[in-house]
Design a protein around this motif. Structure first.
Motif, PDB file in Angstrom:
ATOM      1  N   TYR A 134      34.271  27.351  54.325  1.00  0.00           N
ATOM      2  CA  TYR A 134      34.191  28.816  54.343  1.00  0.00           C
ATOM      3  C   TYR A 134      34.441  29.402  52.953  1.00  0.00           C
ATOM      4  O   TYR A 134      33.763  30.349  52.545  1.00  0.00           O
ATOM      5  CB  TYR A 134      35.187  29.403  55.333  1.00  0.00           C
ATOM      6  CG  TYR A 134      34.771  29.280  56.774  1.00  0.00           C
ATOM      7  CD1 TYR A 134      33.489  29.625  57.187  1.00  0.00           C
ATOM      8  CD2 TYR A 134      35.648  28.809  57.728  1.00  0.00           C
ATOM      9  CE1 TYR A 134      33.107  29.506  58.499  1.00  0.00           C
ATOM     10  CE2 TYR A 134      35.282  28.682  59.052  1.00  0.00           C
ATOM     11  CZ  TYR A 134      34.004  29.036  59.428  1.00  0.00           C
ATOM     12  OH  TYR A 134      33.625  28.918  60.731  1.00  0.00           O
ATOM     13  N   VAL A 135      35.400  28.827  52.251  1.00  0.00           N
ATOM     14  CA  VAL A 135      35.674  29.293  50.887  1.00  0.00           C
ATOM     15  C   VAL A 135      34.435  29.112  50.011  1.00  0.00           C
ATOM     16  O   VAL A 135      34.070  30.003  49.232  1.00  0.00           O
ATOM     17  CB  VAL A 135      36.889  28.546  50.284  1.00  0.00           C
ATOM     18  CG1 VAL A 135      36.999  28.790  48.796  1.00  0.00           C
ATOM     19  CG2 VAL A 135      38.156  28.965  50.982  1.00  0.00           C
ATOM     20  N   GLY A 136      33.756  27.975  50.144  1.00  0.00           N
ATOM     21  CA  GLY A 136      32.548  27.730  49.357  1.00  0.00           C
ATOM     22  C   GLY A 136      31.426  28.699  49.695  1.00  0.00           C
ATOM     23  O   GLY A 136      30.750  29.227  48.802  1.00  0.00           O
ATOM     24  N   VAL A 137      31.226  28.962  50.984  1.00  0.00           N
ATOM     25  CA  VAL A 137      30.163  29.894  51.398  1.00  0.00           C
ATOM     26  C   VAL A 137      30.440  31.289  50.857  1.00  0.00           C
ATOM     27  O   VAL A 137      29.550  31.948  50.300  1.00  0.00           O
ATOM     28  CB  VAL A 137      30.041  29.913  52.942  1.00  0.00           C
ATOM     29  CG1 VAL A 137      29.181  31.066  53.410  1.00  0.00           C
ATOM     30  CG2 VAL A 137      29.487  28.601  53.449  1.00  0.00           C
ATOM     31  N   PHE A 138      31.669  31.750  51.012  1.00  0.00           N
ATOM     32  CA  PHE A 138      31.998  33.082  50.525  1.00  0.00           C
ATOM     33  C   PHE A 138      31.970  33.154  48.997  1.00  0.00           C
ATOM     34  O   PHE A 138      31.621  34.193  48.424  1.00  0.00           O
ATOM     35  CB  PHE A 138      33.348  33.535  51.065  1.00  0.00           C
ATOM     36  CG  PHE A 138      33.342  33.772  52.548  1.00  0.00           C
ATOM     37  CD1 PHE A 138      32.311  34.471  53.149  1.00  0.00           C
ATOM     38  CD2 PHE A 138      34.351  33.281  53.346  1.00  0.00           C
ATOM     39  CE1 PHE A 138      32.288  34.688  54.509  1.00  0.00           C
ATOM     40  CE2 PHE A 138      34.346  33.488  54.712  1.00  0.00           C
ATOM     41  CZ  PHE A 138      33.308  34.199  55.303  1.00  0.00           C
ATOM     42  N   ALA A 139      32.314  32.066  48.312  1.00  0.00           N
ATOM     43  CA  ALA A 139      32.253  32.052  46.851  1.00  0.00           C
ATOM     44  C   ALA A 139      30.812  32.184  46.367  1.00  0.00           C
ATOM     45  O   ALA A 139      30.534  32.903  45.404  1.00  0.00           O
ATOM     46  CB  ALA A 139      32.883  30.776  46.302  1.00  0.00           C
ATOM     47  N   ILE A 140      29.889  31.502  47.051  1.00  0.00           N
ATOM     48  CA  ILE A 140      28.473  31.623  46.681  1.00  0.00           C
ATOM     49  C   ILE A 140      27.984  33.051  46.895  1.00  0.00           C
ATOM     50  O   ILE A 140      27.291  33.622  46.035  1.00  0.00           O
ATOM     51  CB  ILE A 140      27.628  30.610  47.477  1.00  0.00           C
ATOM     52  CG1 ILE A 140      27.943  29.189  47.009  1.00  0.00           C
ATOM     53  CG2 ILE A 140      26.137  30.900  47.328  1.00  0.00           C
ATOM     54  CD1 ILE A 140      27.358  28.115  47.896  1.00  0.00           C
ATOM     55  N   ALA A 141      28.354  33.654  48.024  1.00  0.00           N
ATOM     56  CA  ALA A 141      27.952  35.036  48.290  1.00  0.00           C
ATOM     57  C   ALA A 141      28.546  35.993  47.257  1.00  0.00           C
ATOM     58  O   ALA A 141      27.869  36.909  46.772  1.00  0.00           O
ATOM     59  CB  ALA A 141      28.382  35.444  49.697  1.00  0.00           C
ATOM     60  N   LEU A 142      29.805  35.775  46.891  1.00  0.00           N
ATOM     61  CA  LEU A 142      30.441  36.646  45.901  1.00  0.00           C
ATOM     62  C   LEU A 142      29.847  36.482  44.513  1.00  0.00           C
ATOM     63  O   LEU A 142      29.738  37.457  43.762  1.00  0.00           O
ATOM     64  CB  LEU A 142      31.944  36.386  45.873  1.00  0.00           C
ATOM     65  CG  LEU A 142      32.711  36.919  47.074  1.00  0.00           C
ATOM     66  CD1 LEU A 142      34.165  36.491  47.010  1.00  0.00           C
ATOM     67  CD2 LEU A 142      32.604  38.416  47.156  1.00  0.00           C
ATOM     68  N   MET A 143      29.450  35.260  44.150  1.00  0.00           N
ATOM     69  CA  MET A 143      28.810  35.079  42.846  1.00  0.00           C
ATOM     70  C   MET A 143      27.484  35.826  42.794  1.00  0.00           C
ATOM     71  O   MET A 143      27.158  36.453  41.779  1.00  0.00           O
ATOM     72  CB  MET A 143      28.601  33.596  42.556  1.00  0.00           C
ATOM     73  CG  MET A 143      29.848  32.887  42.106  1.00  0.00           C
ATOM     74  SD  MET A 143      29.544  31.201  41.563  1.00  0.00           S
ATOM     75  CE  MET A 143      29.453  30.360  43.125  1.00  0.00           C
ATOM     76  N   GLY A 144      26.738  35.780  43.885  1.00  0.00           N
ATOM     77  CA  GLY A 144      25.481  36.524  43.932  1.00  0.00           C
ATOM     78  C   GLY A 144      25.703  38.024  43.818  1.00  0.00           C
ATOM     79  O   GLY A 144      24.995  38.724  43.090  1.00  0.00           O
ATOM     80  N   LEU A 145      26.699  38.537  44.533  1.00  0.00           N
ATOM     81  CA  LEU A 145      27.006  39.963  44.431  1.00  0.00           C
ATOM     82  C   LEU A 145      27.534  40.333  43.055  1.00  0.00           C
ATOM     83  O   LEU A 145      27.247  41.419  42.545  1.00  0.00           O
ATOM     84  CB  LEU A 145      28.032  40.354  45.494  1.00  0.00           C
ATOM     85  CG  LEU A 145      27.468  40.689  46.854  1.00  0.00           C
ATOM     86  CD1 LEU A 145      28.589  40.937  47.851  1.00  0.00           C
ATOM     87  CD2 LEU A 145      26.552  41.881  46.784  1.00  0.00           C
ATOM     88  N   SER A 146      28.307  39.442  42.448  1.00  0.00           N
ATOM     89  CA  SER A 146      28.827  39.714  41.117  1.00  0.00           C
ATOM     90  C   SER A 146      27.701  39.820  40.095  1.00  0.00           C
ATOM     91  O   SER A 146      27.718  40.700  39.232  1.00  0.00           O
ATOM     92  CB  SER A 146      29.800  38.610  40.709  1.00  0.00           C
ATOM     93  OG  SER A 146      30.224  38.794  39.384  1.00  0.00           O
ATOM     94  N   ILE A 147      26.726  38.936  40.203  1.00  0.00           N
ATOM     95  CA  ILE A 147      25.581  39.009  39.294  1.00  0.00           C
ATOM     96  C   ILE A 147      24.799  40.288  39.538  1.00  0.00           C
ATOM     97  O   ILE A 147      24.425  40.998  38.601  1.00  0.00           O
ATOM     98  CB  ILE A 147      24.683  37.768  39.460  1.00  0.00           C
ATOM     99  CG1 ILE A 147      25.397  36.528  38.929  1.00  0.00           C
ATOM    100  CG2 ILE A 147      23.346  37.960  38.750  1.00  0.00           C
ATOM    101  CD1 ILE A 147      24.699  35.226  39.260  1.00  0.00           C
ATOM    102  N   LEU A 148      24.575  40.612  40.802  1.00  0.00           N
ATOM    103  CA  LEU A 148      23.746  41.769  41.129  1.00  0.00           C
ATOM    104  C   LEU A 148      24.431  43.080  40.773  1.00  0.00           C
ATOM    105  O   LEU A 148      23.846  43.934  40.106  1.00  0.00           O
ATOM    106  CB  LEU A 148      23.386  41.751  42.615  1.00  0.00           C
ATOM    107  CG  LEU A 148      22.418  42.817  43.063  1.00  0.00           C
ATOM    108  CD1 LEU A 148      21.052  42.585  42.426  1.00  0.00           C
ATOM    109  CD2 LEU A 148      22.298  42.822  44.563  1.00  0.00           C
ATOM    110  N   THR A 149      25.660  43.274  41.218  1.00  0.00           N
ATOM    111  CA  THR A 149      26.313  44.562  41.003  1.00  0.00           C
ATOM    112  C   THR A 149      27.077  44.632  39.683  1.00  0.00           C
ATOM    113  O   THR A 149      27.145  45.688  39.080  1.00  0.00           O
ATOM    114  CB  THR A 149      27.284  44.871  42.154  1.00  0.00           C
ATOM    115  OG1 THR A 149      28.273  43.848  42.230  1.00  0.00           O
ATOM    116  CG2 THR A 149      26.557  44.983  43.459  1.00  0.00           C
TER     117      THR A 149
END
Length: 96
Positions: free
Chosen positions: A34-49
């Motif tokens: 779960y930590v890995g899945v959420f980390a991937i999602a957060l990296m994508g949001l960090s790049i985008l926003t």
């Protein structure tokens, strides 16, 4: 020298991720997943926003589409788990 240390650090991190399921119990492995899945999602949001300054309203939706496809393929159709992950990403990309 800095690049070599960075590559060594990433290599050690990758080795720790590969060896983690063999050293921990099933519950802890699930938590780290779960930590890995959420980390991937957060990296994508960090790049985008953070970097581009755009607002994402569909980021969670595309993640949900990929998760839904993965769940349906593995539960209802018996497709192996590791094969459903790229298929879920592909379907989410097509929907996007």
């Amino acid at each position: 020298m800095r690049i070599a240390l960075r590559i060594l650090g990433y290599g050690l991190l990758a080795a720790a991720i590969v060896l983690l399921p063999f050293t921990l119990g099933e519950f802890r492995v699930t938590q780290f997943t779960y930590v890995g899945v959420f980390a991937i999602a957060l990296m994508g949001l960090s790049i985008l926003t953070g970097i581009t300054g755009q607002i994402s309203l569909g980021h969670g939706g595309f993640m949900a589409v990929g998760a839904y496809v993965t769940a349906i393929l593995s539960v209802n159709h018996g497709v192996p788990d590791l094969l459903t992950i790229p298929l879920g990403g592909l379907v989410a990309g097509i929907v996007g």
